[in-house]
Design a protein around this motif. Structure first.
Motif, PDB file in Angstrom:
ATOM      1  N   LEU A   1      -2.621  10.166  -0.221  1.00 11.21           N
ATOM      2  CA  LEU A   1      -2.937   9.913   1.184  1.00 11.21           C
ATOM      3  C   LEU A   1      -4.058   8.885   1.308  1.00 11.21           C
ATOM      4  CD1 LEU A   1      -2.000  10.860   3.939  1.00 11.21           C
ATOM      5  CD2 LEU A   1      -3.741  12.648   3.871  1.00 11.21           C
ATOM      6  N   THR A   2      -5.088   9.055   0.477  1.00 13.77           N
ATOM      7  CA  THR A   2      -6.205   8.114   0.494  1.00 13.77           C
ATOM      8  C   THR A   2      -5.738   6.705   0.158  1.00 13.77           C
ATOM      9  OG1 THR A   2      -7.630   9.877  -0.322  1.00 13.77           O
ATOM     10  CG2 THR A   2      -8.520   7.647  -0.389  1.00 13.77           C
ATOM     11  N   GLY A   3      -4.880   6.603  -0.846  1.00  8.68           N
ATOM     12  CA  GLY A   3      -4.378   5.289  -1.234  1.00  8.68           C
ATOM     13  C   GLY A   3      -3.657   4.615  -0.083  1.00  8.68           C
ATOM     14  N   LEU A   4      -2.816   5.388   0.619  1.00  6.61           N
ATOM     15  CA  LEU A   4      -2.084   4.854   1.758  1.00  6.61           C
ATOM     16  C   LEU A   4      -3.055   4.367   2.835  1.00  6.61           C
ATOM     17  CD1 LEU A   4       0.761   7.500   2.108  1.00  6.61           C
ATOM     18  CD2 LEU A   4       1.065   5.092   1.594  1.00  6.61           C
ATOM     19  N   LEU A   5      -4.019   5.237   3.137  1.00  2.00           N
ATOM     20  CA  LEU A   5      -4.968   4.877   4.187  1.00  2.00           C
ATOM     21  C   LEU A   5      -5.847   3.701   3.764  1.00  2.00           C
ATOM     22  CD1 LEU A   5      -5.989   8.430   5.432  1.00  2.00           C
ATOM     23  CD2 LEU A   5      -4.562   6.746   6.588  1.00  2.00           C
TER      24      LEU A   5
ATOM     25  N   GLY B   1      -5.159   1.293   1.696  1.00  2.00           N
ATOM     26  CA  GLY B   1      -4.406   0.043   1.778  1.00  2.00           C
ATOM     27  C   GLY B   1      -4.214  -0.383   3.216  1.00  2.00           C
ATOM     28  N   GLY B   2      -3.891   0.598   4.063  1.00  2.00           N
ATOM     29  CA  GLY B   2      -3.685   0.289   5.472  1.00  2.00           C
ATOM     30  C   GLY B   2      -4.940  -0.288   6.111  1.00  2.00           C
ATOM     31  N   LEU B   3      -6.082   0.311   5.743  1.00  2.00           N
ATOM     32  CA  LEU B   3      -7.349  -0.172   6.280  1.00  2.00           C
ATOM     33  C   LEU B   3      -7.635  -1.590   5.828  1.00  2.00           C
ATOM     34  CD1 LEU B   3      -9.867   2.793   6.059  1.00  2.00           C
ATOM     35  CD2 LEU B   3      -9.210   1.500   8.078  1.00  2.00           C
ATOM     36  N   THR B   4      -7.330  -1.850   4.554  1.00  2.00           N
ATOM     37  CA  THR B   4      -7.559  -3.193   4.029  1.00  2.00           C
ATOM     38  C   THR B   4      -6.746  -4.206   4.816  1.00  2.00           C
ATOM     39  OG1 THR B   4      -7.760  -2.193   1.842  1.00  2.00           O
ATOM     40  CG2 THR B   4      -7.641  -4.584   1.942  1.00  2.00           C
ATOM     41  N   LEU B   5      -5.511  -3.833   5.114  1.00  2.00           N
ATOM     42  CA  LEU B   5      -4.663  -4.733   5.891  1.00  2.00           C
ATOM     43  C   LEU B   5      -5.242  -4.926   7.278  1.00  2.00           C
ATOM     44  CD1 LEU B   5      -2.126  -6.390   6.259  1.00  2.00           C
ATOM     45  CD2 LEU B   5      -0.862  -4.311   6.755  1.00  2.00           C
TER      46      LEU B   5
ATOM     47  N   PHE C   1       0.793  -1.216   0.000  1.00  2.00           N
ATOM     48  CA  PHE C   1       0.000   0.000   0.000  1.00  2.00           C
ATOM     49  C   PHE C   1       0.831   1.275   0.000  1.00  2.00           C
ATOM     50  CE2 PHE C   1       0.154   1.244   4.438  1.00  2.00           C
ATOM     51  CZ  PHE C   1       0.125   0.086   5.183  1.00  2.00           C
ATOM     52  N   VAL C   2       2.149   1.143  -0.017  1.00  2.00           N
ATOM     53  CA  VAL C   2       2.978   2.324  -0.216  1.00  2.00           C
ATOM     54  C   VAL C   2       3.286   2.515  -1.701  1.00  2.00           C
ATOM     55  CG1 VAL C   2       5.271   3.302   0.203  1.00  2.00           C
ATOM     56  CG2 VAL C   2       3.989   2.300   2.071  1.00  2.00           C
ATOM     57  N   ASN C   3       3.637   1.439  -2.388  1.00  2.00           N
ATOM     58  CA  ASN C   3       3.991   1.538  -3.806  1.00  2.00           C
ATOM     59  C   ASN C   3       2.806   1.665  -4.742  1.00  2.00           C
ATOM     60  OD1 ASN C   3       6.824   1.439  -3.828  1.00  2.00           O
ATOM     61  ND2 ASN C   3       6.767  -0.741  -3.374  1.00  2.00           N
ATOM     62  N   ALA C   4       1.739   0.936  -4.449  1.00  2.00           N
ATOM     63  CA  ALA C   4       0.615   0.876  -5.394  1.00  2.00           C
ATOM     64  C   ALA C   4      -0.011   2.243  -5.675  1.00  2.00           C
ATOM     65  CB  ALA C   4      -0.423  -0.123  -4.909  1.00  2.00           C
ATOM     66  N   PRO C   5      -0.386   3.006  -4.644  1.00  2.00           N
ATOM     67  CA  PRO C   5      -1.035   4.284  -4.950  1.00  2.00           C
ATOM     68  C   PRO C   5      -0.115   5.252  -5.679  1.00  2.00           C
ATOM     69  CG  PRO C   5      -0.647   4.102  -2.592  1.00  2.00           C
ATOM     70  CD  PRO C   5      -0.298   2.782  -3.188  1.00  2.00           C
ATOM     71  N   LEU C   6       1.192   5.151  -5.410  1.00  2.00           N
ATOM     72  CA  LEU C   6       2.135   6.010  -6.119  1.00  2.00           C
ATOM     73  C   LEU C   6       2.023   5.838  -7.613  1.00  2.00           C
ATOM     74  CD1 LEU C   6       5.565   5.941  -4.293  1.00  2.00           C
ATOM     75  CD2 LEU C   6       4.274   7.935  -5.014  1.00  2.00           C
ATOM     76  N   PHE C   7       1.814   4.603  -8.026  1.00  2.00           N
ATOM     77  CA  PHE C   7       1.716   4.379  -9.451  1.00  2.00           C
ATOM     78  C   PHE C   7       0.503   5.088 -10.035  1.00  2.00           C
ATOM     79  CE2 PHE C   7       2.412   2.967 -13.497  1.00  2.00           C
ATOM     80  CZ  PHE C   7       1.354   2.242 -14.006  1.00  2.00           C
ATOM     81  N   ALA C   8      -0.601   5.097  -9.304  1.00  2.11           N
ATOM     82  CA  ALA C   8      -1.785   5.824  -9.782  1.00  2.11           C
ATOM     83  C   ALA C   8      -1.468   7.315  -9.886  1.00  2.11           C
ATOM     84  CB  ALA C   8      -2.961   5.589  -8.842  1.00  2.11           C
ATOM     85  N   THR C   9      -0.779   7.829  -8.874  1.00  2.00           N
ATOM     86  CA  THR C   9      -0.413   9.241  -8.863  1.00  2.00           C
ATOM     87  C   THR C   9       0.460   9.596 -10.062  1.00  2.00           C
ATOM     88  OG1 THR C   9      -0.398   9.169  -6.450  1.00  2.00           O
ATOM     89  CG2 THR C   9       0.651  11.063  -7.479  1.00  2.00           C
ATOM     90  N   PHE C  10       1.439   8.750 -10.351  1.00  2.00           N
ATOM     91  CA  PHE C  10       2.329   9.027 -11.469  1.00  2.00           C
ATOM     92  C   PHE C  10       1.640   8.879 -12.806  1.00  2.00           C
ATOM     93  CE2 PHE C  10       6.616   9.977 -10.303  1.00  2.00           C
ATOM     94  CZ  PHE C  10       6.614   9.726  -8.953  1.00  2.00           C
ATOM     95  N   LEU C  11       0.769   7.903 -12.883  1.00  2.00           N
ATOM     96  CA  LEU C  11       0.032   7.695 -14.124  1.00  2.00           C
ATOM     97  C   LEU C  11      -0.744   8.960 -14.482  1.00  2.00           C
ATOM     98  CD1 LEU C  11      -0.089   5.191 -15.863  1.00  2.00           C
ATOM     99  CD2 LEU C  11      -2.151   4.506 -14.665  1.00  2.00           C
TER     100      LEU C  11
END
Lengths: 550, 63
Positions: free
Chosen positions: A444-448, A450-454, A416-426
């Motif tokens: 920030l939402t992506g991080l949260l 993913g964290g919530l999912t975990l 959940f740290v790497n995945a949202p970054l890719f969306a941001t860069f895309l």
């Protein structure tokens, strides 16, 4: 495993060599950029090999061999599906922006494209992740050498940390990169014989077919349903999760690897780096995964090799590589194999430390602590940070001994740290309209998310510390879903917030986004130096290999 | 130091030569699952060859 004096000889020679490289590289350092980013001076063949070698830590060697024994050749998808498409993408489409922006790091690109707070968010999460990665590398090294050779954990960790510290402190990124290239050659020369010997003993490919269930020898055929293959994931999740989100998230945005491409001499070199690196990447499964597969066959054949048993039943797959070495390598070659293993641990550490010191110096220190000092000050900070980075890594290694499922935990956190970054860069690289507010809140939402999912799901006993709402059939499935959810939430929020906020004016976006960037076309260069044709060849080879092992 | 081929070539030539020599001088040092050929000799020779090729490439580039 008992070592003879000859085995220590190669280890000793290797240590002298890496220190020597560090010392020689030191002479070329006169600015912070020379130290931290190699000042755009590295030839393509070196950046390409460093690009994959930075990622080929010993955990990869041991882990891939273990997965080969556990899941069969399907593991190769981690390379074929899980790395190559992303590498092609970053080389073809993202490098022009990374390199052309003149950013010195990935977070710096975010600052130029968006704003300071997006950079800060990325810099801080990345800095923490690299220290953990580096520490985990040391921990795994200490643990392995203690178990297999009887060396004290503390001695292994401190010795390897000291050597890495010395050569990165002296020669900076350049010495890390050069040593990564040597590490790559050592891995191939040190482990390919193992692959050859193990498969030969099992009777070649025919022998493997005779002694293994077919699911171990196919990559796609049994992927259709979760209960048909040992990995517990179905084809859609495998393809989407592994191939897209996790791998693109890593290869396209992780500064550890991107840094090596950015060190190239020219834009063309930076683009070629991931493409050229794709070739050895495609063939690595035959060096690292195949021995694991053969190990299972060898046990079924009563050949004298047995998978190492775990107390309480089952097998300790992490020891497959070293037990194979003990059986197939005579003293002499055994030393080379161990040197290769040590080399990959050390470069895992060095890669993370050199990424950390760059991000800390430029993206945290220079941005938030002291903005306008002369360059010599930042060079000094870069050196200090290198020492601090190694010390923190050692601390993390000891922390890991207290919490021994930290490695699995980290794997999930990376998702959940790497995945949202890719969306941001895309969105950031290809859509001019993407606003800074959108990028920040999306990330920030992506991080949260993913964290919530975990926190809300469980798999193999991990996760679910908020409340176990859902259970996944395997850790890998949980990993994939965390990545997919955080990617999608980042993408959605970035998009929606962008629609209601103002983007940066186009005048400030030159060389940062598609549409306002000069993408060079090297029309008169030979085909293997042009990104387009090179990528096509990679794809053809990838398809052929996938068909052979269908 | 722009040419990494030179030092790398020396490294692998040295490692290869040592392994090869060791294998020739101690041909009875074998692994538990010995394939029938002297692994040290073969691997040592391969490494030496690889190192040699790197060195040749680096010396050729110089001139």
């Amino acid at each position: 495993m008992t070592l003879r004096p000859i085995d220590y000889v190669s280890l000793f020679i290797y240590f002298l060599f890496v220190l020597g490289i560090g010392w020689m590289a030191k002479r070329k350092i006169s600015s912070s950029e020379d130290f931290l980013t190699s000042g755009h001076s590295v030839p393509v063949w070196i950046t390409s090999l460093a690009f994959i070698a930075a990622n080929l830590g010993a955990q990869e060697m041991i882990g891939m061999c273990a997965s080969g024994a556990k899941y069969g050749i399907m593991t190769a998808q981690f390379y074929w599906l899980g790395a190559v498409p992303a590498m092609l993408f970053v080389g073809l489409f993202m490098m022009p922006f990374y390199y052309g922006s003149r950013a010195r790091s990935v977070p710096e690109y975010l600052k130029l494209r968006f704003d300071e707070k997006t950079r800060g968010l990325n810099a801080i999460t990345f800095a923490i992740m690299t220290i953990f990665s580096s520490g985990i590398s040391m921990y795994a090294l200490g643990l392995l050498f203690e178990l297999v050779l009887g060396w004290s954990f503390t001695n292994s960790v401190l010795l390897s940390a000291a050597i890495v510290l010395i050569y990165t402190l002296l020669g900076g990124l350049t010495s890390a990169i050069y040593n990564e290239v040597v590490q790559f050659f050592l891995i191939v020369l040190g482990f390919a014989p193992l692959s050859i010997l193990a498969v030969h003993k099992a009777g070649g490919w025919e022998g493997l077919k005779a002694h293994l269930p077919p699911v171990m020898l196919h990559t796609w055929k049994y992927a259709a349903h979760a209960n048909e293959n040992p990995m517990g994931v179905d084809a859609w999740v495998l393809a989407a999760g592994l191939g897209f989100v996790l791998s693109f998230g890593y290869w396209c945005t992780n500064f550890l690897v991107v840094q090596r491409a950015m060190a190239a001499e020219t834009m063309a070199g930076a683009r070629q780096t991931p493409l050229v690196a794709a070739f050895p990447k495609i063939f690595m499964p035959f060096v690292v995964i195949l021995p694991g597969v053969a190990a299972v066959a060898l046990m079924a054949m009563s050949s004298g090799y047995e998978l190492p048993a775990k107390a309480g039943g089952g097998y300790n797959y992490d020891l497959v590589l070293t037990t194979l070495m003990a059986k197939f390598y005579p003293s002499g070659m055994l030393g080379i194999g161990l040197t290769a293993l040590m080399a990959s641990f050390m470069s895992g550490m060095a890669g993370n430390v050199t990424a950390f010191n760059t991000v800390f110096t430029y993206d945290i220190y220079q941005s938030y602590i002291r903005r306008d000092a002369p360059d010599s000050h930042y060079l000094w900070i870069g050196r200090v940070t290198t020492v601090v980075g190694v010390v923190l890594s050692i601390a993390t290694a000891y922390l890991a001994t207290a919490f021994n499922n930290i490695m699995d935990f980290l794997q999930l956190v990376f998702a959940f740290v790497n995945a949202p970054l890719f969306a941001t860069f895309l969105l950031g690289m290809f859509w001019k309209r993407t606003s800074s507010a959108g990028a920040f809140w999306g990330l920030l939402t992506g991080l949260l998310g993913g964290g919530l999912t975990l926190g809300l799901t469980v798999a193999e006993g991990k996760g679910g510390w908020i409340a176990p709402w859902h259970e996944f059939p395997s850790s890998m499935a949980q990993n994939f879903w965390i990545a997919i959810i955080s990617w999608c939430s980042c993408l959605a929020v970035t998009f929606l917030v962008t629609l209601v906020t103002k983007p940066k004016p186009e005048s400030e976006l030159h060389n940062l986004v598609y549409g306002v960037t000069d993408i060079p076309h090297e029309a008169d260069a030979p085909w293997f130096k042009r990104p387009g044709p090179l990528a096509v060849v990679v794809i053809v080879v990838l398809v052929v290999v996938n068909l052979i092992f269908w | 130091m722009n040419d990494l081929r030179r030092p790398t070539g020396y490294l692998f030539s040295l490692l290869g030569a040592i392994l090869l020599l060791y294998g020739l001088v101690n041909p009875d040092v074998r692994a538990p699952l010995d394939p029938g050929v002297n692994v040290n000799v073969w691997c040592g020779a391969t490494m030496l060859l690889f190192g040699g090729i790197l060195l040749w490439l680096s010396f050729r580039a110089k001139s």
